[in-house]
Motif scaffolding. Structure first.
Motif, PDB file in Angstrom:
ATOM      1  N   GLN A  75       0.830  -1.206   0.000  1.00  0.00           N
ATOM      2  CA  GLN A  75       0.000   0.000   0.000  1.00  0.00           C
ATOM      3  C   GLN A  75       0.862   1.253   0.000  1.00  0.00           C
ATOM      4  O   GLN A  75       0.580   2.211  -0.726  1.00  0.00           O
ATOM      5  CB  GLN A  75      -0.928   0.002   1.214  1.00  0.00           C
ATOM      6  CG  GLN A  75      -2.032  -1.024   1.111  1.00  0.00           C
ATOM      7  CD  GLN A  75      -2.841  -1.098   2.403  1.00  0.00           C
ATOM      8  OE1 GLN A  75      -2.529  -0.437   3.386  1.00  0.00           O
ATOM      9  NE2 GLN A  75      -3.864  -1.948   2.398  1.00  0.00           N
ATOM     10  N   ASN A  76       1.900   1.253   0.799  1.00  0.00           N
ATOM     11  CA  ASN A  76       2.807   2.412   0.847  1.00  0.00           C
ATOM     12  C   ASN A  76       3.520   2.618  -0.481  1.00  0.00           C
ATOM     13  O   ASN A  76       3.699   3.744  -0.942  1.00  0.00           O
ATOM     14  CB  ASN A  76       3.820   2.276   1.986  1.00  0.00           C
ATOM     15  CG  ASN A  76       3.198   2.477   3.360  1.00  0.00           C
ATOM     16  OD1 ASN A  76       2.122   3.044   3.470  1.00  0.00           O
ATOM     17  ND2 ASN A  76       3.868   1.965   4.381  1.00  0.00           N
ATOM     18  N   LYS A  78       2.383   1.784  -3.438  1.00  0.00           N
ATOM     19  CA  LYS A  78       1.394   2.303  -4.393  1.00  0.00           C
ATOM     20  C   LYS A  78       1.185   3.791  -4.207  1.00  0.00           C
ATOM     21  O   LYS A  78       1.048   4.539  -5.173  1.00  0.00           O
ATOM     22  CB  LYS A  78       0.070   1.555  -4.254  1.00  0.00           C
ATOM     23  CG  LYS A  78       0.094   0.149  -4.800  1.00  0.00           C
ATOM     24  CD  LYS A  78      -1.268  -0.518  -4.610  1.00  0.00           C
ATOM     25  CE  LYS A  78      -1.252  -1.925  -5.154  1.00  0.00           C
ATOM     26  NZ  LYS A  78      -2.560  -2.612  -4.953  1.00  0.00           N
ATOM     27  N   ARG A  79       1.147   4.229  -2.953  1.00  0.00           N
ATOM     28  CA  ARG A  79       0.938   5.649  -2.652  1.00  0.00           C
ATOM     29  C   ARG A  79       2.104   6.518  -3.107  1.00  0.00           C
ATOM     30  O   ARG A  79       1.913   7.622  -3.573  1.00  0.00           O
ATOM     31  CB  ARG A  79       0.723   5.865  -1.163  1.00  0.00           C
ATOM     32  CG  ARG A  79      -0.725   5.753  -0.782  1.00  0.00           C
ATOM     33  CD  ARG A  79      -0.932   6.116   0.637  1.00  0.00           C
ATOM     34  NE  ARG A  79      -1.302   4.852   1.285  1.00  0.00           N
ATOM     35  CZ  ARG A  79      -1.141   4.538   2.522  1.00  0.00           C
ATOM     36  NH1 ARG A  79      -0.612   5.386   3.358  1.00  0.00           N
ATOM     37  NH2 ARG A  79      -1.510   3.377   2.991  1.00  0.00           N
ATOM     38  N   THR A  80       3.292   5.985  -2.951  1.00  0.00           N
ATOM     39  CA  THR A  80       4.485   6.783  -3.309  1.00  0.00           C
ATOM     40  C   THR A  80       4.877   6.592  -4.769  1.00  0.00           C
ATOM     41  O   THR A  80       5.766   7.265  -5.253  1.00  0.00           O
ATOM     42  CB  THR A  80       5.682   6.413  -2.413  1.00  0.00           C
ATOM     43  OG1 THR A  80       5.985   5.027  -2.552  1.00  0.00           O
ATOM     44  CG2 THR A  80       5.385   6.721  -0.958  1.00  0.00           C
ATOM     45  N   GLY A  81       4.223   5.645  -5.432  1.00  0.00           N
ATOM     46  CA  GLY A  81       4.503   5.422  -6.840  1.00  0.00           C
ATOM     47  C   GLY A  81       5.777   4.639  -7.085  1.00  0.00           C
ATOM     48  O   GLY A  81       6.339   4.658  -8.167  1.00  0.00           O
TER      49      GLY A  81
END
Length: 82
Positions: A75-76, A78-81
């Protein structure tokens, strides 16, 4: 049965085995002690031995925590790309 006083936390730890838990005479003689400790400002804390395998339960908990950790990492990322 093991009884340990923890002065720092003001608790009396009572560790009961499976056999201790089935001994009604033992459990009855502990009741007045609980009241005595409470009057002294000491909290009686009773730990009861379980019926499941400690190894298996610990292994399951470690597997669950590792899975949860991996999900958070994804998840982290995905958030940071990343």
């Amino acid at each position: 049965m093991i009884v340990k006083q923890n002065d720092r936390l003001k608790i009396m730890e009572i560790w009961l085995t499976r056999a201790d838990q089935e001994d009604t005479a033992l459990l009855e003689c502990l009741k007045p002690k609980y009241a005595e400790w409470k009057q002294q400002g000491i909290l009686p804390v009773v730990y009861r031995s379980g019926t499941e395998s400690l190894f298996d339960c610990t292994l399951d908990l470690l597997k669950y925590n590792r899975k949860l950790s991996a999900q958070i990492e994804v998840q982290n990322a995905k958030r940071t790309g990343a």
